[in-house]
Design a protein around this motif. Sequence first.
Motif, mmCIF file in Angstrom:
data_model
loop_
_atom_site.group_PDB
_atom_site.id
_atom_site.type_symbol
_atom_site.label_atom_id
_atom_site.label_comp_id
_atom_site.label_asym_id
_atom_site.label_seq_id
_atom_site.Cartn_x
_atom_site.Cartn_y
_atom_site.Cartn_z
ATOM 1 N N ALA A 29 -45.067 -2.014 -21.244
ATOM 2 C CA ALA A 29 -44.722 -1.151 -20.120
ATOM 3 C C ALA A 29 -45.971 -0.988 -19.249
ATOM 4 O O ALA A 29 -46.860 -1.828 -19.245
ATOM 5 C CB ALA A 29 -44.219 0.190 -20.635
ATOM 6 N N VAL A 30 -46.058 0.110 -18.522
ATOM 7 C CA VAL A 30 -47.217 0.340 -17.675
ATOM 8 C C VAL A 30 -48.432 0.752 -18.493
ATOM 9 O O VAL A 30 -49.552 0.757 -18.000
ATOM 10 C CB VAL A 30 -46.908 1.406 -16.602
ATOM 11 N N VAL A 31 -48.225 1.125 -19.741
ATOM 12 C CA VAL A 31 -49.327 1.422 -20.667
ATOM 13 C C VAL A 31 -49.217 0.453 -21.839
ATOM 14 O O VAL A 31 -48.158 -0.116 -22.090
ATOM 15 C CB VAL A 31 -49.262 2.892 -21.156
ATOM 16 N N PRO A 32 -50.294 0.252 -22.601
ATOM 17 C CA PRO A 32 -50.271 -0.767 -23.669
ATOM 18 C C PRO A 32 -49.517 -0.337 -24.916
ATOM 19 O O PRO A 32 -50.048 -0.319 -26.019
ATOM 20 C CB PRO A 32 -51.767 -0.980 -23.951
ATOM 21 N N ARG A 33 -48.279 0.062 -24.752
ATOM 22 C CA ARG A 33 -47.397 0.377 -25.872
ATOM 23 C C ARG A 33 -45.962 0.290 -25.349
ATOM 24 O O ARG A 33 -45.729 0.168 -24.148
ATOM 25 C CB ARG A 33 -47.671 1.783 -26.431
ATOM 26 N N VAL A 34 -44.998 0.362 -26.241
ATOM 27 C CA VAL A 34 -43.596 0.299 -25.836
ATOM 28 C C VAL A 34 -43.239 1.554 -25.039
ATOM 29 O O VAL A 34 -43.597 2.677 -25.417
ATOM 30 C CB VAL A 34 -42.683 0.174 -27.068
ATOM 31 N N PHE A 35 -42.536 1.379 -23.941
ATOM 32 C CA PHE A 35 -42.071 2.499 -23.125
ATOM 33 C C PHE A 35 -41.077 3.330 -23.927
ATOM 34 O O PHE A 35 -40.119 2.802 -24.503
ATOM 35 C CB PHE A 35 -41.432 1.942 -21.849
ATOM 36 N N GLY A 36 -41.295 4.651 -23.967
ATOM 37 C CA GLY A 36 -40.427 5.518 -24.753
ATOM 38 C C GLY A 36 -38.972 5.457 -24.345
ATOM 39 O O GLY A 36 -38.067 5.537 -25.189
ATOM 40 N N VAL A 148 -50.829 -0.710 -9.652
ATOM 41 C CA VAL A 148 -49.677 -0.794 -8.751
ATOM 42 C C VAL A 148 -48.727 -1.897 -9.203
ATOM 43 O O VAL A 148 -47.506 -1.692 -9.277
ATOM 44 C CB VAL A 148 -50.145 -1.040 -7.295
ATOM 45 N N GLU A 149 -49.269 -3.065 -9.530
ATOM 46 C CA GLU A 149 -48.422 -4.180 -9.952
ATOM 47 C C GLU A 149 -47.701 -3.871 -11.253
ATOM 48 O O GLU A 149 -46.535 -4.237 -11.439
ATOM 49 C CB GLU A 149 -49.257 -5.448 -10.087
ATOM 50 N N ARG A 150 -48.364 -3.196 -12.183
ATOM 51 C CA ARG A 150 -47.722 -2.832 -13.457
ATOM 52 C C ARG A 150 -46.607 -1.835 -13.226
ATOM 53 O O ARG A 150 -45.534 -1.915 -13.848
ATOM 54 C CB ARG A 150 -48.769 -2.286 -14.417
ATOM 55 N N PHE A 151 -46.840 -0.881 -12.331
ATOM 56 C CA PHE A 151 -45.787 0.077 -11.993
ATOM 57 C C PHE A 151 -44.571 -0.656 -11.431
ATOM 58 O O PHE A 151 -43.424 -0.429 -11.858
ATOM 59 C CB PHE A 151 -46.301 1.069 -10.942
ATOM 60 N N LEU A 152 -44.797 -1.507 -10.454
ATOM 61 C CA LEU A 152 -43.695 -2.184 -9.787
ATOM 62 C C LEU A 152 -42.929 -3.095 -10.741
ATOM 63 O O LEU A 152 -41.698 -3.169 -10.685
ATOM 64 C CB LEU A 152 -44.225 -2.981 -8.597
ATOM 65 N N GLU A 153 -43.663 -3.785 -11.611
ATOM 66 C CA GLU A 153 -42.997 -4.658 -12.574
ATOM 67 C C GLU A 153 -42.165 -3.855 -13.565
ATOM 68 O O GLU A 153 -41.030 -4.225 -13.891
ATOM 69 C CB GLU A 153 -44.039 -5.496 -13.314
ATOM 70 N N ALA A 154 -42.717 -2.727 -14.051
ATOM 71 C CA ALA A 154 -42.012 -1.924 -15.052
ATOM 72 C C ALA A 154 -40.757 -1.281 -14.482
ATOM 73 O O ALA A 154 -39.803 -1.026 -15.216
ATOM 74 C CB ALA A 154 -42.949 -0.856 -15.602
#
Length: 295
Positions: A29-36, A148-154
Amino acid sequence: MSQALQDLLDLLDLEQIEENIFRGQSRFAVVPRVFGGQVAAQALVAAGRTVPADRPAHSLHAYFLRPGDAGAPIVYTVDRIRDGRSFTTRRVVAVQHGKPIFHLSASFQRHEEGLEHQEPMPSAPDPDTLPTSEERLRDYGHLDPDVVERFLEARAAVDLRYVDEPPYGRFGEPREPHSQVWFRTNGKLADDPLLHVVLATYVSDMTLLDSVLLAHGRGGWAVGDVVGASLDHAMWFHRPFRADAWLLYDQQSPSAHGGRGLGQARIYTQDGRLAVSVIQEGLVRVPREEPARPS
């Protein structure tokens, strides 16, 4: 349907490996773990696969126990707690590397007629008049382009539009602990009611703690002035809705204390029906060395 939405639906489409046992894939996700929200949505899919189709979900209560490893699959074990005349109850445990990372209890009910009232929908601008996530994020020169790119991708599978500036868009000054977001999937969904509930569950974990950050002028993990994670999550599904139609997510925070912040929210359909109530408590810690704030 957008490719991002199809990819999300594929992610939520669990593999059944034994009776009452399912396996789901993970992604960063946007952080280095699975999105809750992913884990909660997959767990609800697992529970729903063991329930008759004429009993839609009406509530879930969940605890996030450990960070999920985005590089490994997640196994969901369903315990068929009760099958009554009106209600069905399921308990789901998500396991990675031999340890539980998430626990969910969900209840399903056959349709009944009964008393009817709701709190009115708050005022909010038309979602089509608001900037898209990409339009907002591209305008934030203070954010790292990689963020920004991680946000948009997620969030590519969801059209998510803030009514006002998000915490990371204008931070450094406390604001009212209240946030509004319109959202819908980027494409049409099948008519399966469980699918729409699952997608709303997925999105519900994206922005609920924003109101906690607003109260203290914090920007969140995107600017590094807060370390946070979801702790527990509860939802009540009051009325049928479609996740591919505009939904207003009206969020506020009544309290923050002890390294935890509480967010509570209501989700309304565009025509004013109260569809979902949500409450979540999250870990909200201030790092010892805070980053410089924009002047």
